[in-house]
Write an enzyme that holds these catalytic residues in place. Structure first.
Site, PDB file in Angstrom:
ATOM      1  N   ARG A  41      99.911  52.993  27.415  1.00  0.00           N
ATOM      2  CA  ARG A  41     101.050  52.115  27.747  1.00  0.00           C
ATOM      3  C   ARG A  41     102.096  52.868  28.580  1.00  0.00           C
ATOM      4  O   ARG A  41     102.602  52.362  29.587  1.00  0.00           O
ATOM      5  CB  ARG A  41     101.665  51.602  26.443  1.00  0.00           C
ATOM      6  N   THR A  56      93.975  64.375  20.501  1.00  0.00           N
ATOM      7  CA  THR A  56      92.954  64.680  19.483  1.00  0.00           C
ATOM      8  C   THR A  56      93.660  64.944  18.161  1.00  0.00           C
ATOM      9  O   THR A  56      94.732  65.553  18.147  1.00  0.00           O
ATOM     10  CB  THR A  56      92.094  65.907  19.859  1.00  0.00           C
ATOM     11  N   ASP A  93      92.711  67.019  16.097  1.00  0.00           N
ATOM     12  CA  ASP A  93      92.382  68.376  15.643  1.00  0.00           C
ATOM     13  C   ASP A  93      93.485  69.417  15.847  1.00  0.00           C
ATOM     14  O   ASP A  93      93.464  70.471  15.211  1.00  0.00           O
ATOM     15  CB  ASP A  93      91.110  68.870  16.349  1.00  0.00           C
ATOM     16  N   ARG A 130      87.240  70.074  13.357  1.00  0.00           N
ATOM     17  CA  ARG A 130      86.225  70.946  13.995  1.00  0.00           C
ATOM     18  C   ARG A 130      86.405  72.374  13.527  1.00  0.00           C
ATOM     19  O   ARG A 130      86.510  72.610  12.340  1.00  0.00           O
ATOM     20  CB  ARG A 130      86.351  70.882  15.529  1.00  0.00           C
ATOM     21  N   GLN A 179      90.900  59.315   8.587  1.00  0.00           N
ATOM     22  CA  GLN A 179      92.017  60.096   9.142  1.00  0.00           C
ATOM     23  C   GLN A 179      92.154  59.944  10.649  1.00  0.00           C
ATOM     24  O   GLN A 179      93.114  60.406  11.248  1.00  0.00           O
ATOM     25  CB  GLN A 179      91.917  61.570   8.748  1.00  0.00           C
TER      26      GLN A 179
END
Ligand code: F6P
Length: 320
Positions: A21, A126, A128, A172, A252
């Protein structure tokens, strides 16, 4: 520059929609045409895209996932695939590209910019938090808050039964989701790939907590170490308390982004368009010490990860 495109790639992350957006709205502010490429680099290779207008991004700010969909694209690893991607960009008159994704997605962006001179801006999206050049990636805060909420619930039932729960979180090979979740939820033990665990020390800490009056224990385990069930086997015969395992999994990765992720999304998206508008490519945006930054994509992806050992030691001190 008159026309740009945006795509989301790799694992989705809460805040990606808010970021799309921001890219679209800032591009429109400058009167640029914007294309939304569907399914990441796969869509770029297959010429799968849609024209984006101001109203195309209405009512998505608060939604998890990505309206453009996403993919992990193996073809992008080949020169043939990258040539097809460039052909799509050229045929559609797209002069600049915004890539929202993680490490793998940044490799694709780097290749387009290095090999074909396509102005490309990477936005770290991400859960992570494994891109060392930025303090936070988009989606990390929401994912951690989701994990905290789950640990809170687990604590209720673990305490009732005086149990131990091993809670496996994603990330990861990065332990940040485990570290932040563990600290923020008062876990007694955090196990991450960056710090070698010591089973005897874990047993000692659990026993000490019970002697101090605790009736349950939470071990937050990063997926980069091993599966929760495997870790349970290491403890099972050595401790007298009953153990249960919880793998939080893809829960999650979903959900409405937090305030922090929405703010990051807005600032990252706006910054990416500013750079392209100024004719600058081959960059990534991020946040460092609360300031929005940009730096060379090659420099960014070659940085070594720095685990926050101080935070980890803080947890060791107060979780007992
Ligand atoms: O990179 C995000 C992530 O959720 C990692 O934490 C996890 O290892 C991986 O993606 C899971 O990927 P997939 O959704 O393809 O199973």
């Amino acid at each position: 520059m008159k026309k740009i495109a945006v795509l989301t790639s790799g694992g989705d992350a809460p805040g990606m929609n808010a970021c799309i957006r921001a890219v679209v709205r800032n591009a429109k502010y400058y009167g640029l045409d914007v294309m939304g490429i569907r399914r990441g680099f796969t869509g770029l290779i297959e010429n799968d895209m849609q024209n984006m207008q101001m109203r195309s991004v209405s009512d998505i700010l608060h939604r998890g996932g990505t309206m453009l969909r996403t993919a992990r694209c193996k073809e992008m690893l080949t020169l043939e695939g990258r040539k097809k991607a460039v052909k799509t960009l050229q045929e559609n008159g797209i002069e600049g590209l915004v890539v929202i994704g993680g490490n793998g997605s940044f490799m694709g962006a780097k290749a387009l910019t290095e090999e074909f001179n396509i102005p490309t801006i990477g936005i770290p999206g991400t859960i992570d938090n494994d891109l060392p050049y930025t303090d936070y990636t988009l989606g990390f805060d929401t994912a951690v808050n989701t994990c905290i909420d789950i640990v809170n619930k687990l604590r209720d039932t673990m305490a009732s039964h005086e149990r131990i729960n091993i809670v496996e979180v994603m990330g990861r090979s990065c332990g940040d989701i485990a570290l932040y979740t563990g600290i923020a939820s008062g876990a007694e033990i955090i196990v991450v790939p960056e710090v070698q665990y010591d089973i005897d020390d874990i047993l000692f800490r659990i026993r000490r907590s019970r002697e101090n009056g605790k009736v349950s224990n939470i071990i937050v385990l990063a997926e980069g170490v091993c599966k929760a069930e495997e870790f349970a086997k290491l403890l099972k015969d050595k401790i007298e308390y009953s153990i249960r395992c919880t793998t939080i999994g893809h829960i999650q990765r979903g959900g409405s982004p937090t305030m922090y992720d929405r703010l990051l999304a807005a600032q990252f998206g706006v910054k990416a368009v500013e750079l392209l508008k100024a004719g600058i490519g081959k960059r990534v945006v991020g946040i460092k010490n609360n300031a929005i930054i940009d730096l060379d994509i090659i420099e960014a992806i070659s940085m070594k990860s720095q685990f926050n050992l101080q935070l980890y030691n803080t947890m060791q001190r107060i979780s007992m």
